[in-house]
Design a protein around this motif. Structure first.
Motif, mmCIF file in Angstrom:
data_model
loop_
_atom_site.group_PDB
_atom_site.id
_atom_site.type_symbol
_atom_site.label_atom_id
_atom_site.label_comp_id
_atom_site.label_asym_id
_atom_site.label_seq_id
_atom_site.Cartn_x
_atom_site.Cartn_y
_atom_site.Cartn_z
ATOM 1 N N SER A 78 0.879 -1.176 0.000
ATOM 2 C CA SER A 78 0.000 0.000 0.000
ATOM 3 C C SER A 78 0.910 1.218 0.000
ATOM 4 C CB SER A 78 -0.943 -0.006 1.195
ATOM 5 O OG SER A 78 -0.274 0.225 2.396
ATOM 6 N N LEU A 79 0.944 1.936 -1.126
ATOM 7 C CA LEU A 79 1.913 3.027 -1.243
ATOM 8 C C LEU A 79 1.442 4.077 -2.232
ATOM 9 C CD1 LEU A 79 3.614 2.551 -4.137
ATOM 10 C CD2 LEU A 79 4.416 0.597 -2.823
ATOM 11 N N LEU A 91 6.010 6.249 -0.456
ATOM 12 C CA LEU A 91 5.727 6.207 0.970
ATOM 13 C C LEU A 91 4.701 5.109 1.226
ATOM 14 C CD1 LEU A 91 5.152 10.007 1.718
ATOM 15 C CD2 LEU A 91 7.010 8.615 2.633
ATOM 16 N N GLY A 92 4.888 4.355 2.313
ATOM 17 C CA GLY A 92 3.888 3.360 2.686
ATOM 18 C C GLY A 92 4.495 2.020 3.027
ATOM 19 N N ARG A 93 3.830 0.973 2.568
ATOM 20 C CA ARG A 93 4.264 -0.389 2.855
ATOM 21 C C ARG A 93 4.578 -1.094 1.544
ATOM 22 N NH1 ARG A 93 3.580 -4.721 6.573
ATOM 23 N NH2 ARG A 93 2.930 -6.682 5.641
ATOM 24 N N SER A 127 6.685 -1.787 6.765
ATOM 25 C CA SER A 127 5.645 -0.774 6.928
ATOM 26 C C SER A 127 6.287 0.572 7.211
ATOM 27 C CB SER A 127 4.719 -1.148 8.092
ATOM 28 O OG SER A 127 3.852 -2.177 7.729
ATOM 29 N N ASN A 128 5.507 1.642 7.101
ATOM 30 C CA ASN A 128 5.961 2.985 7.466
ATOM 31 C C ASN A 128 7.237 3.384 6.744
ATOM 32 O OD1 ASN A 128 3.938 3.306 9.589
ATOM 33 N ND2 ASN A 128 5.125 1.762 10.678
ATOM 34 N N GLY A 129 7.388 2.932 5.501
ATOM 35 C CA GLY A 129 8.651 3.142 4.810
ATOM 36 C C GLY A 129 8.675 4.350 3.890
ATOM 37 N N MET B 10 -4.960 8.002 -1.895
ATOM 38 C CA MET B 10 -3.871 7.553 -1.030
ATOM 39 C C MET B 10 -3.141 8.803 -0.575
ATOM 40 S SD MET B 10 -3.358 4.355 -0.234
ATOM 41 C CE MET B 10 -1.616 3.895 -0.155
ATOM 42 N N GLY B 62 -2.561 3.386 5.036
ATOM 43 C CA GLY B 62 -1.580 3.219 3.962
ATOM 44 C C GLY B 62 -0.169 2.975 4.459
ATOM 45 N N ASP B 63 0.111 3.358 5.692
ATOM 46 C CA ASP B 63 1.466 3.156 6.227
ATOM 47 C C ASP B 63 1.746 1.691 6.555
ATOM 48 O OD1 ASP B 63 -0.518 3.502 8.117
ATOM 49 O OD2 ASP B 63 0.734 4.549 9.567
#
Lengths: 310, 310, 310
Positions: A78-79, A91-93, A127-129, B10, B62-63
């Protein structure tokens, strides 16, 4: 609906796991060759070569109707991001850089009963990347990731950083990837490095890779060597790999995996597959034969199934 | 596929939260400007001006690839309805009328680090609802909601009712909304009222609102005043708001929030944003700077990110 | 996007449940006539009459935005398969053969307040299944299912097998279905058989069915007789059924259900509906009036709502 592409795949197979008291016997499994998924993605041209992009990808446990990883609606990816002349920022996972590198070198592509993850690295996503990839220059491409640990009062704890360098020219593909993951207190760091390459000669492609995995806090120190090949012949593809896991800790839990596979393409989107893998565990090493999604339950695994992309 | 529109957004940003022992520091967050989502909606003409409609809207973390609100597949909205000359009737789950009113008046639209919900009302949605909205007449539109509490043997417990009255003419938008929520035993009622307006002068839009929140059972009695403005200049939009929270309970936990923001439209669908907010808590008031989705962890918050609609 | 069809339905109604201390009174419920859902499906022609197919179908709790069954992303159906001259083979999760047979005979189609599942069989789906259906020959079609129990060291435990035989010619539809489900230790077996038929005479369709349910380990032994009819008149359809449940165990908990219903088609895709059902429980029989999704809470149930397909 021009903004969104809906896509995915459903992969289900019949699997037999044996060797060991917890071996599951015959089961129906989802995501043997590659994880079943349903995705939504799109791009938007913003002018001047700039592009916005997004990916939302659900992992599906097709055997039970659940999610893989469990509990996450869009657990595969999810990004959102921007790409342009400067490269791509997301940004995202998403999959971490080590996973991409390993999947690219592994003859089984990270799936089938011979998946590299059975005895090598199996921490697939971050995650949180924040992810950055350079444009491709002279066949080279570099990527960097940073994911804050999001631990109040301790900016180091659980922080993840990674880098990868890829090279593709003619028949040669080579990759180096590295990941640092801080533990929950930020006092120790799991470091994993992998270098690998594939080389194509006609229908035949050879693969070679080497990984180093160190974690002082968990007294973990291991080396993995992967050797393998694929061979295409009309709609048929033959797959083989051998992985040696050397444990340098005092437990000395070496292991190795030998795997063979076969896929038959009914079309570009649909194939039938079969594979067999056997793991040899020394000194109580805990490895089991799984596949792209399942971690497995025994030292031997056989699978036959269908993977349909849409 | 003419019956269904797939849509969504997103939104991911980098956020810094500080001020207080639990402040998270740097994090990657989803839904800073507006909650990330994936939706499916459609209408069907039934003849005679009658129309069937449905909305299914997933909230996306989304993170991490999860859902927001957690555990719900279509937690943002899931409803079916009929509209015609009589107005619109809907059944299911949607934003409550207070939330719509507050989002329409708040210069930050209920998102960014300056979201009204940081110190005002933050109960966004109503499940099991029956919603009715009149047609627009002379600029006026009224809405009513009723949601049974679904408590066996106690038809009053947890019951929710609401009403809203909107007026839109030329540069003026005005709204009044009220919600009653019975507690778990049906013996006390949380009553929240909000009145607000916005007025457009060229590129500049001013906003003013006032809320009353009473709950005898929880000894809660507070007033909120929100003042703010937005100003558009080409692709740029400047946002500012100030909210004063007056606590009339014996705890006397007053607070106020001052927030500024900036958005830059890369296209109609994609923008970059940044915002900063600071909350002043008196007598141990517990408010933290969050945004459209996250509740926050400290008294100060800064965010910068991207929101891509599709 | 030619490979995927997105489809679904949203069904929400107002329900009143009474009769018994736990009866919920007035509620808003999802899936009264038929479970609310969002699905993705497709087929691919592979040449030579061979076709690949997949179905992914989410069950939606439209009243709250959740999933039904809870916790499963694609809990209604998730399968991949191949069809051709040999018939159809599918792998994954789908309705079991008994459920298909009961839904085909029940005048309420397994939904509304008169759903057969209120007092007959209510185990709708099978995970980890292998399904085979023959081509239709002379009006006959047979189906077989096999689902391993996936219990390590006990291949019999929780194993499910089923078969069905359908016949359709002119106004007559007849079906026989049987299911065996092994218990958690593989030492006892729940056996359920159902035979039923419907016969169409003009706008009128009569239905008759009989079920036998035996489970030695749970001291369960019951018989169910279902009689009913539907009658179409322009956009209106009238529904009626009567079910007698005979308990042959020592508890002697007989019950019966009488139900009436009415649907009005606003279009081919959208209808309004209403239904009423009453259950008579003898000797403390525990049955409650539910509908397609909810199990209900009382001995009487009334519902009125809308079902919109897309």
């Amino acid at each position: 609906q021009t903004n969104i592409t809906v896509y995915g795949s459903m992969d289900l197979g019949i699997v037999h796991e044996s060797g060991g008291p917890k071996a599951a016997g015959w089961t129906v499994q989802s995501g043997v060759e590659a994880g079943s998924r349903l995705g939504f993605k799109g791009t938007e041209n913003l002018g001047g070569g700039l592009q916005a992009l997004f990916v939302l990808e659900s992992g599906i446990a097709g055997d039970t109707g659940g999610s893989r990883p469990g509990g996450l609606a869009f657990g595969r990816q999810s990004l959102v991001g921007l790409s342009g002349g400067f490269g791509t920022i997301k940004l995202g996972r998403q999959f971490n850089l080590l996973t991409y590198a390993l999947m690219d070198v592994d003859p089984f592509g990270g799936g089938h009963e011979g998946a590299y993850s059975n005895i090598m690295f199996s921490d697939f996503r971050t995650s949180n990347g924040v992810y950055y990839t350079t444009p491709t220059m002279q066949g080279f491409k570099a990527s960097l990731t940073y994911a804050p640990g999001e631990t109040p009062g301790n900016s180091k704890a659980k922080r993840e950083t990674g880098l990868a360098l890829e090279y593709q020219r003619g028949p040669l593909f080579a990759v180096f990837a590295h990941r640092n993951l801080e533990d929950a207190t930020g006092s120790s760091r799991n470091k994993v490095s992998f270098a690998g390459a594939t080389y194509q000669v006609g229908a035949f492609k050879g693969a070679l890779g080497y990984a180093v995995n160190k974690d002082p806090a968990m007294a973990m120190d291991s080396r993995d060597l992967i050797v393998g090949a694929t061979c295409e012949h009309g709609p048929s593809t033959y797959l083989v790999s051998w992985i040696q896991h050397k444990d340098r800790s005092i437990l000395d839990q070496d292991a190795n995996q030998a795997a063979i596979g076969y896929t038959f393409a009914l079309s570009k989107r649909t194939d039938l597959y079969s594979s067999y893998s056997r793991i040899n565990n020394k000194n109580g090493a805990p490895f089991t034969v799984g596949n792209a999604i399942e971690v497995g339950s025994g030292k031997r695994g056989f699978a036959a199934g269908i993977n349909h992309k849409f």
